[in-house]
Design an enzyme around this catalytic site. Structure first.
Site: not given
Ligand SMILES: *Cc1c(COP(=O)(O)O)cnc(C)c1O
Length: 405
Positions: A144, A229, A258
């Site tokens: 994700f 990520d 985040k």
């Molecule tokens: C939440 C998330 C994203 C995307 O972040 P947004 O601010 O919602 O665009 C990307 N990678 C990971 C691992 C995430 O948990």
């Protein structure tokens, strides 16, 4: 304008006027403090999701609130056509804290991912001799990374992709946790590998020990960028500042977001340890809101609070305690219990018919949790959770599982 303040009417307004791209629990929240949130009827809940780890510092942290309001009264947005007095300080704080050499500021997590994909491609053409338009990026199944078209192009989740094509080419998918498959997928055209150190949305999937080290070795040997990520795993969630520290590796590019905004403001960044970000020239990439002074002031304080209030150490200690408490409760119907720091998941036996009825019952005893992939309940409360609150959480959780399993 009419004002409708009772929960039922507000839910009806969402259903009547909103795009229906979420299926939230029917609880209408109006206040938060630390690990706690309150609904319109005054009921209090322990937030076990933390807005997908965007509220690691706890709701409405007073120091971050104060940084926000002070900066909001001074200067909020200039665009990057001019300089502002917060950006350099933000870069310095973030680079020094994470041991990075360069920072690219963006807003949402998906934008940080998109930015890294663009940078990896440019790097591959400039520094790896990949023929233009041939660059490939290797990603993992069940990833994700966000919701943009290019990102869902390499998702393996059908809901995320179905009827959103045509998709962006240039990605190869390999199984997560399988370094041999990663090695086999690397070609002369590979620019980068992109992965989560622990797959969050997939249900807190922790790879085998040594996996990140093996990926690091492959990337170094083959002159390929390792892009991690850490938008969800980073900033203390797993009991380390970055989850890569569990394996003692350093990615070439690390994506954070985040909790970088402390739950107040969308702030994300690409961190780079090598020449990758150095390939960008003026005009090649940008963002109107990226690096704005309000974002920088909020993020600097969000980082300072994490470190100075030892939230990272707390996540390690209380997370270990919570996992142990849940394990020793020996709950029926639980197929797997896993976690690192305060990033935990409880996987239920599929015979129980899905996690949704459990999260609804958990709400009724004061725990707000999120079901994921039908059978899994994630537990990722703010990192300010105390040992006593963790015990209460484990007790409440156990009572619901026992009653319904
Ligand atoms: C939440 C998330 C994203 C995307 O972040 P947004 O601010 O919602 O665009 C990307 N990678 C990971 C691992 C995430 O948990």
């Amino acid at each position: 304008m009419r004002e409708a303040l009772d929960p039922g009417s507000l839910i009806a307004l969402e259903d009547r006027y909103g795009a229906r791209n979420y299926a939230p629990l029917d609880v209408v929240l109006c206040r938060g403090e630390g690990v706690w949130v309150w609904d319109l009827d005054g009921r209090c809940y322990l937030d076990c999701l933390s807005a997908y780890s965007a509220v690691n510092q706890g709701h409405c942290h007073p120091r971050i609130l104060s940084a926000l309001t002070q900066q909001a009264a001074r200067l909020t947005l200039t665009g990057r056509a001019f300089r502002n007095d917060q950006l350099g300080l933000f870069y310095q704080d973030l680079a020094e804290l994470t041991g990075s050499t360069r920072v690219l500021p963006m807003n949402s997590g998906a934008e940080a991912v998109e930015s890294a994909l663009k940078v990896a491609r440019k790097w591959a053409y400039r520094h790896r001799g990949v023929p233009e338009n041939q660059a490939e990026i290797i990603v993992c199944a069940d990833n994700f990374h966000g919701r943009t078209l290019s990102i869902v192009s390499f998702s393996t989740d059908d809901d995320s992709r179905h009827e959103f094509g045509p998709f962006t080419p240039g990605f190869r998918v390999v199984p997560f946790g399988d370094a041999a498959a990663m090695e086999a997928a690397i070609s002369p055209n590979t620019a980068a590998v992109l992965l989560e150190p622990i797959q969050g949305e997939a249900g807190v999937i922790i790879p085998p020990d040594g996996y990140l080290r093996a990926v690091r070795r492959l990337c170094t040997q083959n002159n390929v960028l390792m892009v991690l990520d850490e938008i969800q795993t980073g900033l203390g969630r797993t009991g380390r500042l970055l989850a890569e520290e569990h394996e003692g590796v350093e990615a070439d590019m690390t994506l954070i977001g985040k909790a970088l905004g402390g739950g107040f403001y969308p702030v994300s960044a690409v961190l780079s340890n090598n020449e990758a970000l150095g390939t960008l020239r003026p005009g090649e990439h940008g963002s109107t809101f990226g690096g704005n002074p309000l974002a920088c002031a909020v993020a600097r304080t969000a980082l300072r609070v994490l470190v100075e209030e030892d939230m990272i150490g707390n996540a390690d200690r209380v997370g270990t305690h919570l996992l142990q408490a849940l394990r020793s409760a020996d709950l029926p119907g639980v197929r797997d219990l896993r976690g690192r720091g305060l990033m935990l998941a409880v996987e239920l036996d599929p015979a129980l018919g899905g996690a949704r009825r459990f999260v609804e019952a958990l709400r009724d005893v004061g725990l707000l949790c999120k079901d994921t992939h039908h059978h899994t309940i994630r537990l990722s409360p703010p990192l300010v959770l105390t040992m006593a609150e963790a015990d209460w959480l484990a007790d409440q959780f156990g009572s619901v599982i026992r009653a319904l399993a």
